[in-house]
Scaffold this active site. Sequence first.
Site, mmCIF file in Angstrom:
data_model
loop_
_atom_site.group_PDB
_atom_site.id
_atom_site.type_symbol
_atom_site.label_atom_id
_atom_site.label_comp_id
_atom_site.label_asym_id
_atom_site.label_seq_id
_atom_site.Cartn_x
_atom_site.Cartn_y
_atom_site.Cartn_z
ATOM 1 N N HIS A 54 0.757 -1.111 -0.042
ATOM 2 C CA HIS A 54 0.215 -0.101 0.044
ATOM 3 C C HIS A 54 0.897 1.269 0.077
ATOM 4 C CE1 HIS A 54 0.798 -0.592 4.165
ATOM 5 N NE2 HIS A 54 0.430 0.631 4.481
ATOM 6 N N HIS A 56 1.531 3.827 1.822
ATOM 7 C CA HIS A 56 2.280 4.609 2.899
ATOM 8 C C HIS A 56 3.895 4.746 3.131
ATOM 9 C CE1 HIS A 56 -1.425 4.205 5.895
ATOM 10 N NE2 HIS A 56 -1.438 5.297 5.172
ATOM 11 N N ASP A 58 6.139 4.481 5.029
ATOM 12 C CA ASP A 58 7.076 3.583 5.538
ATOM 13 C C ASP A 58 7.142 1.972 4.803
ATOM 14 O OD1 ASP A 58 4.149 3.296 6.698
ATOM 15 O OD2 ASP A 58 5.227 2.146 8.167
ATOM 16 N N HIS A 59 6.554 2.154 3.790
ATOM 17 C CA HIS A 59 6.373 0.850 2.806
ATOM 18 C C HIS A 59 6.916 1.021 1.403
ATOM 19 C CE1 HIS A 59 3.638 -1.319 5.841
ATOM 20 N NE2 HIS A 59 3.564 0.009 6.065
ATOM 21 N N HIS A 122 -7.468 -0.401 5.848
ATOM 22 C CA HIS A 122 -6.352 0.283 6.404
ATOM 23 C C HIS A 122 -6.272 1.736 5.292
ATOM 24 C CE1 HIS A 122 -2.599 1.382 8.242
ATOM 25 N NE2 HIS A 122 -1.707 1.468 7.014
ATOM 26 N N ASP A 139 -0.154 -4.000 6.322
ATOM 27 C CA ASP A 139 -0.904 -3.491 7.334
ATOM 28 C C ASP A 139 -2.421 -3.642 7.586
ATOM 29 O OD1 ASP A 139 1.450 -2.047 8.057
ATOM 30 O OD2 ASP A 139 0.879 -0.141 7.833
ATOM 31 N N HIS A 177 4.679 -5.173 10.759
ATOM 32 C CA HIS A 177 5.125 -4.261 12.126
ATOM 33 C C HIS A 177 5.130 -5.257 13.131
ATOM 34 C CE1 HIS A 177 4.910 -0.011 10.887
ATOM 35 N NE2 HIS A 177 3.835 -0.255 9.958
HETATM 36 ZN ZN LIG Z 1 0.343 1.676 6.453
#
Ligand SMILES: [Zn+2]
Length: 247
Positions: A54, A56, A58-59, A122, A139, A177
């Site tokens: 996805h 975001h 941090d990905h 999410h 996530d 995570h």
């Molecule tokens: Zn995320």
Amino acid sequence: MLVSAIPAFNDNYIWAIQARVGAAAVIVDPGDAEPVLAWLAEQQVALAAILITHHHWDHTDGIAALLEAYPRQPIPVFGPDPAMAAPLTTPIACITDPLHDGQLFRLPELDNQWQVFATPGHTLDHLCFYTPGYLFCGDTLFSAGCGRMFEGTAEQFQQSLQSLAELPASTNVYCAHEYTEANLRFARAAEPENQAVLMHQRWVKHQRQQGLSSLPSQLGKELEINPFLRAQSAAEFARLRRWKDNF
Ligand SMILES: [Zn+2]
């Protein structure tokens, strides 16, 4: 198939998938390029492809630097179709192979066929990737928990989790995570009579005290301990999600 965890930031796992030791790796959700490049150098393996769940940061923030590190070789980037992103989000740049719900696809250097699960909740563009024995769920699903509901509805999120719940119980679950200990504290509050939660909490505490990961989990285990996966309706899911957001 071989799956390795590359820790990033505080509690992210970037997963590296190889057909066998020494084979080129497919990297899942590289939020940071530096630990991935260090891992590839240490293992002395090449980058085969990038797989994204996805949009975001941090990905995704490591994608560009990874591609730059391989200037002579086009590295395919598999992930959500930018058209699936919510109107106000920045679509992921550099996706070369957009994937859609139910699609079957193959990844370079790996021998197996993969299946796409669109799992809005999410985020609206969230995808999970499954091949028998392995689920990479970003996530959407965490051990004993799930991602925050940033873009989707409770109906969408609960349906997304239920589609994953139908996979074989022996499926290894690779979340993005290390949130398991905090999630289990919530699961204890949500289901105080659930002995499986208590047992798993003891095991995870022991793992973490030794500096070890609580992942991968197994889908059968999650069906016993994960209140969000166990929610039988969108209303129940919404109640749990609101409670956990303020827990
Ligand atoms: Zn995320």
